[in-house]
Structures are given as C-alpha cells and as structure tokens.
Design a protein around this motif. Structure first.
Motif, mmCIF file in Angstrom:
data_model
loop_
_atom_site.group_PDB
_atom_site.id
_atom_site.type_symbol
_atom_site.label_atom_id
_atom_site.label_comp_id
_atom_site.label_asym_id
_atom_site.label_seq_id
_atom_site.Cartn_x
_atom_site.Cartn_y
_atom_site.Cartn_z
ATOM 1 N N GLN A 1 1.729 12.540 -2.874
ATOM 2 C CA GLN A 1 2.114 11.148 -3.056
ATOM 3 C C GLN A 1 3.523 10.972 -2.483
ATOM 4 O OE1 GLN A 1 1.462 11.072 -7.380
ATOM 5 N NE2 GLN A 1 -0.235 9.656 -7.049
ATOM 6 N N PHE A 2 3.704 9.929 -1.666
ATOM 7 C CA PHE A 2 4.925 9.792 -0.882
ATOM 8 C C PHE A 2 5.476 8.375 -1.025
ATOM 9 C CE2 PHE A 2 2.223 12.989 0.928
ATOM 10 C CZ PHE A 2 3.074 14.036 1.238
ATOM 11 N N VAL A 3 6.767 8.277 -1.364
ATOM 12 C CA VAL A 3 7.441 6.988 -1.456
ATOM 13 C C VAL A 3 7.896 6.569 -0.064
ATOM 14 C CG1 VAL A 3 9.443 5.768 -2.353
ATOM 15 C CG2 VAL A 3 8.171 7.315 -3.824
ATOM 16 N N VAL A 4 7.581 5.317 0.310
ATOM 17 C CA VAL A 4 7.926 4.779 1.623
ATOM 18 C C VAL A 4 8.634 3.441 1.414
ATOM 19 C CG1 VAL A 4 7.033 3.974 3.844
ATOM 20 C CG2 VAL A 4 5.932 5.906 2.677
ATOM 21 N N GLY A 5 9.712 3.211 2.161
ATOM 22 C CA GLY A 5 10.405 1.929 2.128
ATOM 23 C C GLY A 5 10.282 1.227 3.472
ATOM 24 N N VAL A 6 9.974 -0.080 3.460
ATOM 25 C CA VAL A 6 9.881 -0.872 4.683
ATOM 26 C C VAL A 6 10.822 -2.065 4.549
ATOM 27 C CG1 VAL A 6 8.412 -2.327 6.116
ATOM 28 C CG2 VAL A 6 7.536 -0.159 5.222
ATOM 29 N N CYS A 7 11.685 -2.254 5.552
ATOM 30 C CA CYS A 7 12.588 -3.397 5.573
ATOM 31 C C CYS A 7 12.217 -4.293 6.760
ATOM 32 C CB CYS A 7 14.045 -2.943 5.717
ATOM 33 S SG CYS A 7 14.685 -2.101 4.249
ATOM 34 N N VAL A 8 12.304 -5.618 6.523
ATOM 35 C CA VAL A 8 12.024 -6.591 7.576
ATOM 36 C C VAL A 8 13.248 -7.502 7.692
ATOM 37 C CG1 VAL A 8 10.475 -8.380 8.405
ATOM 38 C CG2 VAL A 8 9.568 -6.496 7.022
ATOM 39 N N LYS A 9 13.948 -7.371 8.837
ATOM 40 C CA LYS A 9 15.122 -8.225 9.071
ATOM 41 C C LYS A 9 14.676 -9.490 9.800
ATOM 42 C CE LYS A 9 18.467 -4.440 9.131
ATOM 43 N NZ LYS A 9 19.514 -3.724 9.906
#
Length: 754
Positions: free
Chosen positions: A283-291
């Motif tokens: 299980q893997f934590v992923v962060g996505v940012c949208v500017k």
C-alpha cells in the motif's frame, strides 16, 4: 476526581485505537459570487477511509474546519491556533463505497474496501490582501502503508488556498474527474487519467507532491494528552500552515516516485495521466498537486493524496481441455485407445473474456487448423501427435495450451463365469480380454458386493443372493483401459444351515431370538421354522416365546426363488425349566416416621429360597422378614425367589414412609430464675420442617419476641434483650412448612408468671 481522570484517559485511548483509517482526501471550492461585502464560496471536502481494516474508525460525525489568513502582512510561519479567522464544525453528508476497478480477465482481491465521506459548507469571505487557508486535520493513516516511515503516527492535513488573485476574479478551483482505482495490479502496466476539470478554463499543471502531515497519536494510551491539540488525533481547531511532509523511505521511494516501478510510475504534467508498472506488492501513499494558471500567473492550487493498493491480480482466462494427464503443469496429454477421431472438450475459462480461439495440430507434416469451440480431429493412425489451443492470441488476456495426443491400439474387456446354481459355492471367473498392444498388464475385478480382486482368473463367494453385476476392467502396456459388466443371477440355497443359539437352557416363560446365520438368503427366499412346541414362523430370523416346560426340537426349511430347497432339524435344541412366581405383602399398609417398621409376608409360589433388598438400606434371606426404615420417603422393596431348578423370579413394590409432624405449645412459663420453666417455646417432632416462624405479641399488639429457630425460647424480656415484660397473657403464633411442603399454623395463649 481520580475516577473522572481514568474515564477521560480510557476515552482518549479508545479514540486513537479506532483512528487508523485515513487513505486520502482533498478540498475544492466554487465561487458563488459577491455576497455580504465579500465572496460566497461553497467548499467540498472528500475524505477517503479504508473500510476493510481492523480497529478502524468511521468518518468524523462533525469535521473541525479551520480558516486562516496569511501570505502578505501576516507570515504563515508565525501563525498559531489562536490566530484562526474562523472555526467551523461541519457534519458529514453522503457516505458511499468507491467501486473497485473492473479489470478485463483479471480477478481483483476481495478484501479491499474504500469509502468516501462528503462534507459540504458555504462561507462568505471578505476580499483580502491575504490568502485564505481552509484546513482539516486527522490522524492516522493505515499502519500497513509501505512507502513512508511510521504510517501509524502520520496524520493528514487537507487544505486549499484562496489567493488574493483568486478572490478578486471570483475564481473556482479545479475538480478532479475520477478517484484513482482502489486496486492496481503488480507487474501490470498502469494507466490512469488523473486529470481535473476547471470551469474557468485556466491552464492546469500536474505533479506528484508530498502529502501533508497533520495530527498525531497524542491522546493514546502510550502518549497521554489532549486529542484535540495540534499533535492530537483530531485537532480542533486544526492547526495553521505551513504543514510538515510525510517521510518517504528513500532511496526506494520519494514523493516524485512514490511507487518506484519499472518503468517508474510517473504523472504527465500536462494531461495528469499516471503511467508505469508497479513491481512491489503493498500500500503506497501518493500525493498529486494541480497548479492553476491564468494569463501565465498562478492563482491557485489543489492537492489530493490517496493510497494505491498494489496487489496480485490473478488472470482468469486460462486455456484448458479435458485431458488424461498434465505434463510440467501446462502440457496436456490425451490418450485414445482404438479410436482415431477425437473430440477435444474445451474447458477454458472465463468464457465471457474469450473473444477468439483456434486449434492447430501437426498431421502428416502439415498444420491443420480448427475453429470450433470443441474441435473434432481425425488422426491417420496409431502414433503420437502435437497441437495447441490458442485463446485471444496477441492480447493481454491470451493463453495457450500445448497438447500431446497418443493414438493407441484397441483393447476389449471380456470374461465368463461358472457356478452351481442350486447350492451355494464360489463363482469362478475367467478373463477373455484382448488388446492390440503388447500385453494386458492389469486386471481389476469388482464383484458387485463390495469385493474385488487384481487376479486374472479369480474365484469369489457371495454372501447375499440377487442379480449381481460383476465388472472387469483391464489395462494394457499403453495404459489403455476397457471395462465390461455381466449380471450373475445368484439364487442358490445355503450349503449349510447355521442358526444361533446352537443350544439353549432357560426358564419359562422365555423369548428366544433365533439368528439365521445361513447364506446366501434374503426376503425373496421362503423360510419355514418349526419351534417344536406348535409354534412356527416365516421370518428369516424370528423371535419365539416358550411358555411350556420341556425339551424341544427346532426345524428350518429354506427354498430359493428358483426352487432349490434345503432343510435341517436341530434335535433337543431348547430346554425350558420351571420357574417360581414372586409376590409379597407387608403390614401395616402405611408407615410413618413414628412407626417405620414393616412386617413382610411371602406370597411367592414354588420357591425354595428368598432374597430381599430394602431400598439399598438392608437385605434379608428370611422368608418373612421385618425391617425398620431409618428415614422417610418412598422405599423400593425387591423380592427375588429361586425355584429348585435354579430359575428365579423377582418383583418390586414401593412403600411410602410418611414424615409426620407433631408440635405443641405450652400455656404458661415462669422466668423467675429458679432454673425451672424459664423460657417459652414449643416442642414436638419437627424433622424436615422449613420456613419456621414463631412470634409473640402483647395485648397492645406489640411484637415482644420472634425467631426462625424451633429450639429458641422467649425469656420474658422484649426481644430477649430489653426490659422485662409484665405478668399477663400473650399471644403466640407459629407457622412453618412440613417436609412435603404442607402448611402448618398454630395459635396459643402464653401466660407469663414471675
């Protein structure tokens, strides 16, 4: 006070024990226009939780949302919880399960469950030169997360910033189009469109970014403290930015490569498409940012973090056929004995994912193809051939079965048998089987009664008659097999009539079971019994009662369904001896604890000795005994008498020894210390009495004495310890239950004289 502290401590501990559940979240907003001197915004916060873990919490019934201002005059680094602009408590709205992905021809593990909790709220915010920071914080993430340090201690901060530029143009943030799949398959290519939609048409730039920390395990049994503090499980108010970042386990994982992979899992900055091939389960934590950019200027940013579950996804399209054996796990062997045309049964699965199929076999140096689901192939003759079954060729959902075919010579099973049809004996079997191979190497006989033999020409004795099917299966050196069955009409009479008992001496009357041990017989046979005393039976194994004294012959005749007969006489098989008759009387007819002695009178017939058992309390061999019972109740008396022949008879009778109660109250007593008649109490026979109660009252209705002890007495003082009662007449009441529950009540006048 200590008890209250303990309760608070336990509540804190319970709060965190149930807190491991966070797997993702995001906050977006929509500007609804000017209102109340500012802008009205509608915020949507989506929080995702694992609903398949143990010891997990549900969504917060009311989420603590904090709004802060910082960026220009107010440095965000200097903010504290005391600087909060507004603190909101927002109830959870709709909760729904996130559907698992549907992978073609792959089985997804069933133990993965994700729920989405939706929180929505409207806020009017004055236009400001500072940014607005909208914040929610919660601990903790799943303890099973693979790519960050101490996930059980790593809480989450979900926030969105409304910049001054966004405020002045009434900007609406982008909104993600889809939530990532709850499961992705290890060693399978990942391709997911993680794009967002911006209703203002602004330019969007995507990147992986580090998820934000927030909250912790303060408030647990290990770390006692305030669960609503900045380091608590549920900060209220949530703490201001800037926020820490989760610590990735480097160098294997970073926030830019949160899953690793080959090729590395990455996100396209222009399209938001996530691609790559994960190679590690977990299980893997992923962060996505949208500017968000307008006219080349960044006016906003949204952030989402989520959890990718990388699992083994088993393929469900499997090429399979009906076969005789499997070689090396994936090569199928089909044998045909004497038949050149074979229909291959296609047992491939899952059929709904199979779009195309074909069979190919090498025959006489040429490749022949077949397109039927179950292919029928004619081979030229004896020999070995190779082929293949192709499913969905050239696709990820394809599979191939390698097939080897052996065409062997024919084999035929046959046999004959011989036996005496009228008198029971063994059946002799003779093998007549043939094969085109080198030789027959094995024989398996099933005789139809559970018996069998590996011999070529066996003999077998049947215990039961009937139309019995005997089966022979033979196998040659090519492992080809053939079977045949023949019916044996087996109805002979027994070669010897055997019964039990073989002799019997007993006492009249007597029921005797005659067990017919002869074979083969069943209920289709005609059986005739003659018991020698005029009695007969047609049962196979009857029971007969002998009531006369004497010696008796027993005869048995057996006739089979095909008319064969046999009979046997068993002379002097049964000898019946005379028996006595037991009986007795007793006096008196009713016994009590006052008179517990009974006199017994023998009334038996033809007896020469006697034995008495008095309910296990004593015995006697006297013909007319006397016995005194030591206790009351039902007493079982047994008499056993013996005839001169040695035969016995017995009888039992029941005597009830009744427990009687006798109780008397005196009419006066003299408590004057002369050691005579000093106390007042009743006397009598009270064995087995319960619920005893004695009360004494003076003429004014005052209770002066009470006891539940039949042996206790009144000494003439109030309650046996107060002042002396005056001379006079007193009322005495006594109540109790007898040994068998009957009620007794006595009333008397007691005169006190000093």
């Amino acid at each position: 006070m200590k008890r209250n502290i303990l309760i608070i401590f336990l509540l804190i501990a319970a709060n965190v024990i149930q807190a491991r559940h966070i797997i993702g979240g995001e906050i977006t907003y929509e500007c609804l226009g000017a209102a109340g001197g500012g802008m009205r915004y509608q915020f949507t916060m989506l929080i995702y939780r694992d609903c398949a873990c143990s010891n997990c919490a549900g969504f917060d019934e009311e989420a603590a949302i904090g709004i802060y201002q910082c960026g220009v005059d107010q440095d965000c680094d200097d903010l504290t919880s005391g600087d909060i602009f507004r603190n909101l408590s927002i109830p959870v709205g709709m909760i729904r399960n996130v559907d698992p992905p549907s992978f073609p021809c792959l089985v997804v593990p069933p133990n993965i469950c994700v729920q989405e909790g939706r929180y929505e709220f409207d806020v009017i915010l004055p236009i400001s030169e500072e940014s607005y920071q909208i914040v929610y914080q919660r601990c903790c993430r799943n303890v099973t997360i693979s790519n960050i340090f101490d996930p059980e201690d790593a809480g989450a901060s979900y926030s969105v910033e409304i910049t001054p530029e966004a405020q002045t143009v009434c900007n609406t943030s982008p909104v993600f189009n889809e939530f990532p799949p709850t499961v992705i398959c290890v060693d399978q290519e990942l391709e997911f469109d993680h794009s967002a939609t911006d209703e203002d048409g602004d330019q969007l730039v995507y990147s992986f970014c580090a998820p934000q920390l927030g909250g912790g395990r303060v408030g647990t049994m290990e770390f006692p403290g305030d669960p609503n503090s900045c380091q608590g499980v549920s900060p209220n108010p949530p703490c201001p930015p800037p926020f820490g970042r989760v610590g990735y386990i480097q160098p294997t994982y970073t926030f830019l490569a949160p899953l690793g992979g080959r090729p590395v899992v990455s996100i396209d900055p222009n399209t938001g498409r996530i691609t790559g091939t994960p190679t590690v389960l977990g299980q893997f934590v992923v962060g996505v940012c949208v500017k968000e950019f307008r006219n080349g200027v960044q006016i906003g940013e949204i952030k989402r973090d989520f959890q990718f579950n990388v699992a083994n996804c088993e393929p469900t399209v499997i090429a399979d056929i009906r076969k005789d054996s499997v070689i090396d796990g994936r090569q199928f062997l089909v044998n045909s004995c004497g038949e050149n045309t074979i229909t291959f049964d296609n047992e491939s699965f899952q059929r709904q994912f199979i779009d195309s199929w074909s069979w190919q076999f090498e025959i006489d140096g040429e490749t022949q193809s077949f397109l039927d689901w179950n292919a029928t192939v004619t081979f030229p003759g004896i020999g070995q051939y190779q082929g293949q079954l192709f499913l969905n060729p050239g696709t990820d959902c394809g599979d191939t079965a390698n097939i080897f075919v052996n065409i062997f010579p024919d084999i035929e099973a046959n046999f004959e048998f011989e036996y005496d049809t009228c008198v029971a004996g063994p059946v002799d079997f003779k093998d007549l089987s043939t094969t085109g191979a080198e030789e027959i190497v094995a024989w398996n006989w099933e005789f139809g009664d559970g018996g069998g033999s590996p011999e070529r020409n066996p003999s077998h004795s049947y215990l039961d008659p009937g139309n019995i099917g005997a089966t022979l299966t033979v196998r040659d050196n090519n492992r080809c097999e053939a079977s045949t069955t023949q019916v044996i009409n087996y109805f002979p009479v027994p070669s010897l009539i055997v019964i039990s008992p073989s002799d019997f001496v007993g006492c009249v009357p007597q029921d005797i079971f005659f067990d017919n041990l002869s074979f083969p017989i069943d209920d289709t046979y005609d059986i005739r019994w003659d018991f020698g005393d005029g009695g007969t039976s047609d049962q196979i194994s009857p029971t007969h009662r002998y009531e006369d004294i004497g010696i008796f012959d027993v005869a048995v005749e057996i006739t089979s369904p095909i008319g064969c007969k046999t009979d046997t006489l068993f002379p002097r098989l049964i000898e019946m001896l005379p028996s006595p008759t037991a009986d007795f009387d007793f006096f008196p007819a009713e016994l009590t604890n006052i008179n517990p002695t009974a006199e017994f009178t023998d009334r038996s017939q033809d007896a020469v000795s006697w034995f008495w058992d008095f309910n296990g309390l004593g015995t006697s061999i006297v013909q007319n005994p006397t016995f005194t019972f030591p206790d009351t109740g039902r007493q079982v008396i047994q008499q056993i008498v013996t005839h001169p022949s040695g035969c016995q008879d017995s009888i039992t009778k029941v005597i009830d020894v009744i427990p009687l109660v006798r109780y008397f109250l005196p009419n006066a007593f003299t408590p004057n210390n002369d050691n005579f008649n000093e106390g007042y109490r009743g006397t009598g026979i009270l064995t087995g009495v319960t619920n005893f109660n004695l009360t004494i009252w003076n003429r004014w209705g005052e209770l002066v004495f009470e006891t539940d002890d039949p042996e206790a007495s009144w000494n003439g003082t109030k309650l046996n310890e107060g002042k002396q009662s005056p001379n006079g007449v007193y009322v005495c009441l006594v109540k109790f239950r007898g040994p068998r529950g009957q009620r007794f009540e006595y009333k008397s006048f007691a005169t006190l004289i000093r």
